[in-house]
Each structure stands twice: as structure tokens, then as C-alpha cells.
Design a protein around this motif. Sequence first.
Motif: not given
Length: 260
Positions: A184-185, A189-190, A214-217, A223-224
Motif C-alpha cells: 500500500i505504501q 509512493f510510485e 492503512r492510510i498512506a501518503a 498517516l494512520a
Amino acid sequence: MRIAALQMHAIAGDGEANIERIASAAADAASGGAKLLVVPELAVPGYGAGEAAFGRLASPATGDVAARLGAIARDNTLAIVAGFAEREGAHVYNSALFTDGIGTNAVYRKSHLYGDYERAAFRAAAPASIMVEIGGIRLGMLICYDVEFPENVRRLALAGADLVIVPTALPKGASGTFIANHMIQVRAFENQVFVAYVNHCGADDHFTYAGLSRIAAPDGKLLAEAAAEGETLLFAEIRPEDYAKSRSENTYLVDLARQG
């Protein structure tokens, strides 16, 4: 924009109880300042309801489920993304509904069905870029297994998504842990997007769920995050402008366009 994500222990086959749980979470999300609540894949019927129950509980895109979720959204002045079984004629789809309760509805149908369980119950849809805008944020939707195919997230990113919402029903196990803790991260990112991956927890007669929402930036940071066990209401701030440095360093989309 502040969003909320409910890691949910749905009751398989009990749409009424699950809608009531979504309503309760919507009130808590609104109290916490969220303008969007996301709940898991097939949260309304419960992912483990089974083929017969999906057929019984399926609702048209403009049917009772959409009306009730729309009313919850309207009453709490936020938008909702929720997984439901969608009926169109003789077909049933594994779908996600976006509703703000005041006139904006959109439905995404899962394109990559996972395993014999889903293929027996649902019709696969063609890959699609279903986009809506809320609070200045462009939001795209996928469901569970869809996010594991990188081209799906890339398609939404190229269409201008800032945030990719992924209601899921990730089962407990080594592969599920890897997906939640790494994939997920990487997808965020990509593609330089936010990814909200929102799972079930607990178990039903068919499955035990991994939790690990998951909450990914865009820079790949979380982020959470939720634990493997237990219901949790996560909150995160979605501010694309905070990630200008990440976009300047990781110019995948720009460079892909140059090659085209």
C-alpha cells in the motif's frame, strides 16, 4: 480535507445491523471533523455473507442501500464510500458507492475478482476510472484485489486522482500482512497519491480478516494505521500541497508522459 476510515467487524448477512454500524461511525467521524468516511469491501452485506445472501441483499445503484447511505451522509454533513452488493438486471457486482447525500453519487464495480468465492457470486466489471471531487480533492476508487495490480492505481493517478480509496476484505495470513505493510505504501509512493486501504477485522463463518487498515501518503509514509485486531476509526489529513517536495523528487508521472 480530513477523512475517516472504519476498520469494521461486519455481521455477515445482516445488512440492517451493518448499516446501523456505518451510521454510528459516520456520527463519530463527523464529530472528529471528517468530511469523508470510508468503510470496507461489501461492508453492507458483510464480505462473508455467501453467494445466496449476496443475491438476496443486492441493491441497484439507485436503490434502498444508496438511499439509506445517502441519508446518513446528509445527516452528518460528510460523504461516504461503502462496499455493497449491486444488482443490475440478472447480474450482481461487488461495488463501492460514493455518496455525499446531496446529489453526488458514483459507483465503482470491482474489476479483478479474487478466488472462486467471488467469481461464484459476482460479475467482473471492465477496469474503469470512476472519479469524484470532494473538498478540492480528486478521489478515485478501487476494491481490494484491484490495488494489487499496479496498472489500476497508475490509471487513476494519470486521470488526476489525489486520493485512491480502496475498501478491502484482506484475509489474515502472510500475504495479507505483506500487502498491508508494504504494497500500500509503495502504491502511494510510485504514483504520488494518497491511498486509503480500509479492511474488515475479526472473523465470520468463511474468513478471518487481517485488519491492518492503512492510510498512506505520496511520500510513502503512513498517516494512520490500525492494528490486526479490533474495530478502529482512523483519521488522516489529506493535503496534497504538503507533498510538493516528494513530487519534485519522484517525477514518475511526469517522466512517463515525456516518454509517451
